[in-house]
Design a protein around this motif. Sequence first.
Motif, PDB file in Angstrom:
ATOM      1  N   LEU A 147       0.713  -1.291  -0.084  1.00 11.09           N
ATOM      2  CA  LEU A 147       0.094  -0.029  -0.005  1.00 11.09           C
ATOM      3  C   LEU A 147       1.021   1.170   0.096  1.00 11.09           C
ATOM      4  CD1 LEU A 147      -2.822  -1.055   2.522  1.00 11.09           C
ATOM      5  CD2 LEU A 147      -3.213  -0.347   0.074  1.00 11.09           C
ATOM      6  N   LEU A 148       1.901   1.228   0.663  1.00  6.91           N
ATOM      7  CA  LEU A 148       2.668   2.599   1.051  1.00  6.91           C
ATOM      8  C   LEU A 148       3.453   2.559  -0.269  1.00  6.91           C
ATOM      9  CD1 LEU A 148       3.550   4.939   2.404  1.00  6.91           C
ATOM     10  CD2 LEU A 148       5.229   3.645   3.736  1.00  6.91           C
ATOM     11  N   GLY A 149       3.856   1.504  -1.026  1.00  9.48           N
ATOM     12  CA  GLY A 149       4.801   1.677  -2.167  1.00  9.48           C
ATOM     13  C   GLY A 149       3.807   2.311  -3.054  1.00  9.48           C
ATOM     14  N   THR A 150       2.353   1.804  -3.432  1.00  8.47           N
ATOM     15  CA  THR A 150       1.653   2.407  -4.220  1.00  8.47           C
ATOM     16  C   THR A 150       1.420   4.057  -4.019  1.00  8.47           C
ATOM     17  OG1 THR A 150       0.622   0.190  -4.641  1.00  8.47           O
ATOM     18  CG2 THR A 150      -0.615   2.452  -5.326  1.00  8.47           C
ATOM     19  N   VAL A 151       1.083   4.468  -2.657  1.00  6.50           N
ATOM     20  CA  VAL A 151       0.909   5.560  -2.207  1.00  6.50           C
ATOM     21  C   VAL A 151       2.208   6.588  -2.346  1.00  6.50           C
ATOM     22  CG1 VAL A 151       0.709   7.401  -0.131  1.00  6.50           C
ATOM     23  CG2 VAL A 151      -0.807   5.342  -0.302  1.00  6.50           C
ATOM     24  N   ASN A 152       3.126   5.951  -2.427  1.00  5.35           N
ATOM     25  CA  ASN A 152       4.538   6.767  -2.686  1.00  5.35           C
ATOM     26  C   ASN A 152       4.538   7.148  -4.169  1.00  5.35           C
ATOM     27  OD1 ASN A 152       5.124   6.759   0.057  1.00  5.35           O
ATOM     28  ND2 ASN A 152       6.910   5.368  -0.193  1.00  5.35           N
ATOM     29  N   GLN A 153       4.342   6.008  -4.914  1.00 10.05           N
ATOM     30  CA  GLN A 153       4.431   6.399  -6.467  1.00 10.05           C
ATOM     31  C   GLN A 153       3.524   7.490  -6.879  1.00 10.05           C
ATOM     32  OE1 GLN A 153       4.309   2.800  -8.859  1.00 10.05           O
ATOM     33  NE2 GLN A 153       5.050   1.746  -6.887  1.00 10.05           N
ATOM     34  N   ARG A 154       2.310   7.359  -6.396  1.00  9.29           N
ATOM     35  CA  ARG A 154       1.210   8.340  -6.943  1.00  9.29           C
ATOM     36  C   ARG A 154       1.534   9.630  -6.415  1.00  9.29           C
ATOM     37  NH1 ARG A 154      -4.576   7.103  -5.799  1.00  9.29           N
ATOM     38  NH2 ARG A 154      -4.906   8.986  -6.952  1.00  9.29           N
ATOM     39  N   VAL A 155       2.345   9.753  -5.030  1.00  8.62           N
ATOM     40  CA  VAL A 155       2.510  11.327  -4.507  1.00  8.62           C
ATOM     41  C   VAL A 155       3.672  11.684  -5.296  1.00  8.62           C
ATOM     42  CG1 VAL A 155       3.174  12.344  -2.640  1.00  8.62           C
ATOM     43  CG2 VAL A 155       1.449  10.820  -2.280  1.00  8.62           C
ATOM     44  N   ALA A 156       4.568  10.841  -5.490  1.00 10.36           N
ATOM     45  CA  ALA A 156       5.861  11.327  -6.315  1.00 10.36           C
ATOM     46  C   ALA A 156       5.364  11.654  -7.744  1.00 10.36           C
ATOM     47  CB  ALA A 156       6.836  10.103  -6.544  1.00 10.36           C
ATOM     48  N   ALA A 157       4.539  10.939  -8.351  1.00 11.12           N
ATOM     49  CA  ALA A 157       3.834  11.307  -9.717  1.00 11.12           C
ATOM     50  C   ALA A 157       3.369  12.811  -9.515  1.00 11.12           C
ATOM     51  CB  ALA A 157       3.197  10.324 -10.430  1.00 11.12           C
ATOM     52  N   SER A 158       2.827  13.216  -8.659  1.00  7.28           N
ATOM     53  CA  SER A 158       2.224  14.654  -8.508  1.00  7.28           C
ATOM     54  C   SER A 158       2.918  15.371  -7.965  1.00  7.28           C
ATOM     55  CB  SER A 158       0.765  14.283  -7.649  1.00  7.28           C
ATOM     56  OG  SER A 158       1.268  14.144  -6.255  1.00  7.28           O
ATOM     57  N   SER A 159       4.162  15.305  -7.454  1.00  6.03           N
ATOM     58  CA  SER A 159       5.395  15.920  -7.041  1.00  6.03           C
ATOM     59  C   SER A 159       6.335  16.766  -7.896  1.00  6.03           C
ATOM     60  CB  SER A 159       5.983  15.369  -5.863  1.00  6.03           C
ATOM     61  OG  SER A 159       5.326  14.947  -4.813  1.00  6.03           O
ATOM     62  N   GLU A 160       6.684  18.121  -7.724  1.00  3.27           N
ATOM     63  CA  GLU A 160       7.399  18.713  -8.704  1.00  3.27           C
ATOM     64  C   GLU A 160       8.946  18.137  -8.313  1.00  3.27           C
ATOM     65  OE1 GLU A 160       8.282  21.031  -5.070  1.00  3.27           O
ATOM     66  OE2 GLU A 160       6.402  19.999  -5.935  1.00  3.27           O
ATOM     67  N   ALA A 161       9.459  17.510  -7.229  1.00  6.90           N
ATOM     68  CA  ALA A 161      10.872  16.774  -6.992  1.00  6.90           C
ATOM     69  C   ALA A 161      10.499  15.808  -6.021  1.00  6.90           C
ATOM     70  CB  ALA A 161      11.747  17.918  -6.668  1.00  6.90           C
ATOM     71  N   VAL A 162      11.515  15.005  -5.947  1.00  2.52           N
ATOM     72  CA  VAL A 162      11.615  13.730  -5.069  1.00  2.52           C
ATOM     73  C   VAL A 162      13.037  13.780  -4.713  1.00  2.52           C
ATOM     74  CG1 VAL A 162      11.411  11.281  -4.605  1.00  2.52           C
ATOM     75  CG2 VAL A 162      10.073  12.454  -6.249  1.00  2.52           C
ATOM     76  N   HIS A 163      13.315  13.808  -3.027  1.00  4.58           N
ATOM     77  CA  HIS A 163      14.568  13.665  -2.565  1.00  4.58           C
ATOM     78  C   HIS A 163      14.546  12.388  -1.728  1.00  4.58           C
ATOM     79  CE1 HIS A 163      15.217  18.513  -2.081  1.00  4.58           C
ATOM     80  NE2 HIS A 163      15.241  17.815  -3.447  1.00  4.58           N
ATOM     81  N   LEU A 164      15.749  11.499  -1.914  1.00  6.94           N
ATOM     82  CA  LEU A 164      15.825  10.369  -1.471  1.00  6.94           C
ATOM     83  C   LEU A 164      16.793  10.760  -0.275  1.00  6.94           C
ATOM     84  CD1 LEU A 164      15.627   7.350  -0.728  1.00  6.94           C
ATOM     85  CD2 LEU A 164      17.455   7.035  -2.571  1.00  6.94           C
ATOM     86  N   VAL A 165      16.553  10.419   1.169  1.00  2.00           N
ATOM     87  CA  VAL A 165      17.608  10.801   2.260  1.00  2.00           C
ATOM     88  C   VAL A 165      18.033   9.468   2.703  1.00  2.00           C
ATOM     89  CG1 VAL A 165      17.780  11.827   4.485  1.00  2.00           C
ATOM     90  CG2 VAL A 165      16.227  12.804   2.804  1.00  2.00           C
ATOM     91  N   VAL A 166      19.441   9.192   2.566  1.00  3.30           N
ATOM     92  CA  VAL A 166      19.976   8.027   3.301  1.00  3.30           C
ATOM     93  C   VAL A 166      21.179   8.616   4.020  1.00  3.30           C
ATOM     94  CG1 VAL A 166      21.669   6.015   2.509  1.00  3.30           C
ATOM     95  CG2 VAL A 166      19.618   6.929   0.979  1.00  3.30           C
ATOM     96  N   ALA A 167      21.152   8.119   5.537  1.00  2.00           N
ATOM     97  CA  ALA A 167      22.348   8.512   6.316  1.00  2.00           C
ATOM     98  C   ALA A 167      22.427   9.908   6.367  1.00  2.00           C
ATOM     99  CB  ALA A 167      23.492   7.795   6.089  1.00  2.00           C
ATOM    100  N   GLY A 168      21.380  10.744   6.473  1.00  2.00           N
ATOM    101  CA  GLY A 168      21.537  12.072   6.224  1.00  2.00           C
ATOM    102  C   GLY A 168      21.813  12.929   5.291  1.00  2.00           C
ATOM    103  N   ARG A 169      22.083  11.984   4.048  1.00  2.00           N
ATOM    104  CA  ARG A 169      22.651  12.642   2.789  1.00  2.00           C
ATOM    105  C   ARG A 169      21.343  12.747   1.862  1.00  2.00           C
ATOM    106  NH1 ARG A 169      28.268  13.174   2.730  1.00  2.00           N
ATOM    107  NH2 ARG A 169      27.635  14.330   1.127  1.00  2.00           N
ATOM    108  N   VAL A 170      21.008  13.738   1.218  1.00  2.00           N
ATOM    109  CA  VAL A 170      20.250  13.939   0.405  1.00  2.00           C
ATOM    110  C   VAL A 170      20.485  13.867  -1.300  1.00  2.00           C
ATOM    111  CG1 VAL A 170      18.302  15.454  -0.387  1.00  2.00           C
ATOM    112  CG2 VAL A 170      19.073  15.524   1.886  1.00  2.00           C
ATOM    113  N   LEU A 171      19.866  12.743  -1.999  1.00  2.00           N
ATOM    114  CA  LEU A 171      19.908  12.558  -3.409  1.00  2.00           C
ATOM    115  C   LEU A 171      18.768  13.201  -3.915  1.00  2.00           C
ATOM    116  CD1 LEU A 171      20.861   9.018  -3.170  1.00  2.00           C
ATOM    117  CD2 LEU A 171      22.503  11.007  -3.600  1.00  2.00           C
ATOM    118  N   GLU A 172      18.863  14.048  -4.949  1.00  2.00           N
ATOM    119  CA  GLU A 172      17.732  14.510  -5.823  1.00  2.00           C
ATOM    120  C   GLU A 172      17.341  13.459  -6.744  1.00  2.00           C
ATOM    121  OE1 GLU A 172      17.626  18.740  -6.908  1.00  2.00           O
ATOM    122  OE2 GLU A 172      18.835  19.274  -5.092  1.00  2.00           O
ATOM    123  N   LEU A 173      16.176  13.141  -6.851  1.00  2.00           N
ATOM    124  CA  LEU A 173      15.945  11.941  -7.959  1.00  2.00           C
ATOM    125  C   LEU A 173      15.222  12.644  -9.302  1.00  2.00           C
ATOM    126  CD1 LEU A 173      14.480   9.045  -5.563  1.00  2.00           C
ATOM    127  CD2 LEU A 173      16.711   9.572  -6.224  1.00  2.00           C
TER     128      LEU A 173
END
Length: 173
Positions: A147-173
């Motif tokens: 469910l959360l994977g599907t929610v994340n995909q739909r929200v990402a599709a409606s967002s202007e940008a997505v950031h992935l945070v790993v160990a306090g570091r930010v990657l712009e996707l």
Amino acid sequence: MLVTGGVRSGKSTHAETLMAGAAEVVYVAPGPSPDVEGDPDWAARVALHRSRRPASWRTVEGTDVASALGGAGAVMVDCLGTWVTSVIDEESAWERSSDDLHALVQARLDVVLAAAASHPGRIVWVTNEVGMGLVPEHRSGRIFRDLLGTVNQRVAASSEAVHLVVAGRVLEL
């Protein structure tokens, strides 16, 4: 903007910095009440998040994210994982079929995304990345992940940008 990452990756802290300079911020906390009986760890986590928020931010607790998006200004929703859990808990629906659970969450998400589309200010969504781990042993864990994977995909599709945070570091996707 969607900010995703693992548990304790720094995603909430990063999302909070994205709100710097906003004149008005509504912080939406769609998870369980911090007063959940017998869960001192959850209460401590909520207290930590509250302590970091500026006093000028208005906090809205509960699953009605669409209503929180009805005003002006910047909105931070932290987090979609606790929102999914709370939506299912409100309906006492964990024992329903997977199809029923997907329909329930998707219908609620449709309302939230419609409100987001007409919101005049900035929205920052925070969510847990759930697609990089093991397959959960229990049914509820597998359903939540899907469910959360599907929610994340739909929200990402409606967002202007997505950031992935790993160990306090930010990657712009």
